[in-house]
Design a protein around this motif. Structure first.
Motif, PDB file in Angstrom:
ATOM      1  N   PHE A  41       0.861  -1.167   0.000  1.00 32.32           N
ATOM      2  CA  PHE A  41       0.000   0.000   0.000  1.00 32.32           C
ATOM      3  C   PHE A  41       0.904   1.224   0.000  1.00 32.32           C
ATOM      4  O   PHE A  41       1.762   1.378   0.862  1.00 32.32           O
ATOM      5  N   ARG A  42       0.703   2.066  -1.015  1.00 34.29           N
ATOM      6  CA  ARG A  42       1.467   3.307  -1.161  1.00 34.29           C
ATOM      7  C   ARG A  42       0.483   4.460  -1.208  1.00 34.29           C
ATOM      8  O   ARG A  42      -0.604   4.333  -1.756  1.00 34.29           O
ATOM      9  N   MET A  43       0.888   5.580  -0.637  1.00 29.64           N
ATOM     10  CA  MET A  43       0.058   6.772  -0.679  1.00 29.64           C
ATOM     11  C   MET A  43       0.948   7.950  -1.029  1.00 29.64           C
ATOM     12  O   MET A  43       1.984   8.156  -0.388  1.00 29.64           O
ATOM     13  N   TYR A  44       0.546   8.686  -2.065  1.00 28.61           N
ATOM     14  CA  TYR A  44       1.304   9.848  -2.537  1.00 28.61           C
ATOM     15  C   TYR A  44       2.763   9.482  -2.821  1.00 28.61           C
ATOM     16  O   TYR A  44       3.676  10.259  -2.553  1.00 28.61           O
ATOM     17  N   VAL A  48       3.602   2.730   2.614  1.00 27.33           N
ATOM     18  CA  VAL A  48       2.951   2.799   3.917  1.00 27.33           C
ATOM     19  C   VAL A  48       3.066   1.452   4.623  1.00 27.33           C
ATOM     20  O   VAL A  48       3.513   1.369   5.752  1.00 27.33           O
ATOM     21  N   TYR A  49       2.666   0.370   3.934  1.00 26.28           N
ATOM     22  CA  TYR A  49       2.818  -0.965   4.514  1.00 26.28           C
ATOM     23  C   TYR A  49       2.800  -2.023   3.421  1.00 26.28           C
ATOM     24  O   TYR A  49       2.323  -1.793   2.311  1.00 26.28           O
ATOM     25  N   ASN A  50       3.323  -3.180   3.773  1.00 25.47           N
ATOM     26  CA  ASN A  50       3.187  -4.386   2.968  1.00 25.47           C
ATOM     27  C   ASN A  50       2.108  -5.220   3.639  1.00 25.47           C
ATOM     28  O   ASN A  50       2.043  -5.279   4.873  1.00 25.47           O
ATOM     29  N   ALA A  51       1.269  -5.847   2.840  1.00 24.19           N
ATOM     30  CA  ALA A  51       0.157  -6.625   3.376  1.00 24.19           C
ATOM     31  C   ALA A  51       0.207  -8.044   2.844  1.00 24.19           C
ATOM     32  O   ALA A  51       0.598  -8.276   1.695  1.00 24.19           O
ATOM     33  N   ARG A  52      -0.197  -8.988   3.716  1.00 25.10           N
ATOM     34  CA  ARG A  52      -0.310 -10.387   3.316  1.00 25.10           C
ATOM     35  C   ARG A  52      -1.597 -10.962   3.889  1.00 25.10           C
ATOM     36  O   ARG A  52      -1.919 -10.723   5.051  1.00 25.10           O
ATOM     37  N   GLN A  73       5.916   0.429   6.916  1.00 26.46           N
ATOM     38  CA  GLN A  73       7.164   0.924   6.330  1.00 26.46           C
ATOM     39  C   GLN A  73       7.506   2.329   6.814  1.00 26.46           C
ATOM     40  O   GLN A  73       8.525   2.882   6.431  1.00 26.46           O
ATOM     41  N   ARG A  74       6.646   2.891   7.663  1.00 26.81           N
ATOM     42  CA  ARG A  74       6.859   4.259   8.153  1.00 26.81           C
ATOM     43  C   ARG A  74       6.162   4.417   9.497  1.00 26.81           C
ATOM     44  O   ARG A  74       5.336   3.601   9.871  1.00 26.81           O
ATOM     45  N   SER A  75       6.476   5.489  10.190  1.00 26.65           N
ATOM     46  CA  SER A  75       5.865   5.779  11.486  1.00 26.65           C
ATOM     47  C   SER A  75       4.469   6.378  11.286  1.00 26.65           C
ATOM     48  O   SER A  75       4.293   7.280  10.477  1.00 26.65           O
ATOM     49  N   ILE A  76       3.516   5.840  12.038  1.00 24.49           N
ATOM     50  CA  ILE A  76       2.139   6.330  12.021  1.00 24.49           C
ATOM     51  C   ILE A  76       1.613   6.198  13.448  1.00 24.49           C
ATOM     52  O   ILE A  76       1.786   5.162  14.089  1.00 24.49           O
ATOM     53  N   SER A  77       0.938   7.224  13.924  1.00 24.33           N
ATOM     54  CA  SER A  77       0.411   7.177  15.282  1.00 24.33           C
ATOM     55  C   SER A  77      -0.813   6.260  15.361  1.00 24.33           C
ATOM     56  O   SER A  77      -1.535   6.074  14.373  1.00 24.33           O
ATOM     57  N   ARG A  78      -1.032   5.725  16.540  1.00 25.06           N
ATOM     58  CA  ARG A  78      -2.219   4.905  16.792  1.00 25.06           C
ATOM     59  C   ARG A  78      -3.473   5.701  16.449  1.00 25.06           C
ATOM     60  O   ARG A  78      -4.390   5.179  15.816  1.00 25.06           O
ATOM     61  N   ASP A  79      -3.512   6.962  16.867  1.00 22.03           N
ATOM     62  CA  ASP A  79      -4.702   7.778  16.607  1.00 22.03           C
ATOM     63  C   ASP A  79      -4.977   7.911  15.113  1.00 22.03           C
ATOM     64  O   ASP A  79      -6.135   7.848  14.682  1.00 22.03           O
ATOM     65  N   ASP A  80      -3.916   8.080  14.309  1.00 24.59           N
ATOM     66  CA  ASP A  80      -4.102   8.174  12.859  1.00 24.59           C
ATOM     67  C   ASP A  80      -4.585   6.844  12.275  1.00 24.59           C
ATOM     68  O   ASP A  80      -5.446   6.829  11.381  1.00 24.59           O
ATOM     69  N   LEU A  81      -4.056   5.717  12.769  1.00 27.53           N
ATOM     70  CA  LEU A  81      -4.506   4.399  12.300  1.00 27.53           C
ATOM     71  C   LEU A  81      -5.987   4.199  12.624  1.00 27.53           C
ATOM     72  O   LEU A  81      -6.763   3.747  11.772  1.00 27.53           O
TER      73      LEU A  81
END
Length: 177
Positions: A41-44, A48-52, A73-81
């Motif tokens: 998953f890529r954004m802009y 962002v992440y690899n999924a299986r 693949q990057r830092s993301i806050s719990r609140d944003d998730l």
């Protein structure tokens, strides 16, 4: 004078430790699971992440459990998730989910997720008729005993109306990454 735990206390601690190992990894809920499909998953333009998607049987059979593994693949806050998940559930479910239900699910996701960095692995296990379990690495983070939540949550990736149909097809093994 040094105090040693009594045999009863030692036994109690052993039971606590063994109990905490129940569902110590998500594979125990899916014996014989194999990867059905994988994608990114890529954004802009950013990873962002690899999924299986894992399953022991046909993918997305309504009576079979499966697991969705996300390796960030990057830092993301719990609140944003949590907020991104709530927004997608709301978009896909529409009026079929009340504001109160969404708020309850948001609270469950707050317990299920953590702040992630590159390399963090969160795996959600779908358990038909029961709900979902979320693992961080191999440790159980939280269990949500709500089948309706489980369906709504995993629909973020697997519903035909997902925001990323290419990733859905990759996860289902229909298209190659």
């Amino acid at each position: 004078m040094k105090r040693y735990p009594s045999p009863w206390r030692q036994s109690l601690w052993l039971l606590v430790l063994l109990g905490s190992q129940a569902w110590a990894n998500w594979q125990e809920a899916l014996p014989g699971a194999q990867i059905i499909g994988a994608g990114e998953f890529r954004m802009y333009g950013f990873d962002v992440y690899n999924a299986r998607l894992w399953s022991a049987g046909p993918p997305l059979a309504s009576d079979r459990p499966f697991a969705l593994e996300l390796i960030y693949q990057r830092s993301i806050s719990r609140d944003d998730l949590v907020q991104a998940s709530v927004n997608e559930i709301k978009r896909l479910a529409g009026a079929s989910v009340s504001a109160e239900q969404l708020a309850a699910w948001q609270a469950q996701m707050q317990q299920s997720f953590i702040d992630v960095q590159a390399g963090t692995r969160i795996t959600g296990v779908y358990l038909p008729g029961q709900g979902a379990r979320f693992f961080v690495g191999q440790q159980l983070q939280h269990e949500v005993k709500d089948p309706q939540f489980a369906r709504a949550f995993f629909n973020i990736w697997l519903d035909p109306r997902t925001r990323n149909p290419e990733l859905r097809q990759q996860l289902l093994g229909i298209a190659k990454p």
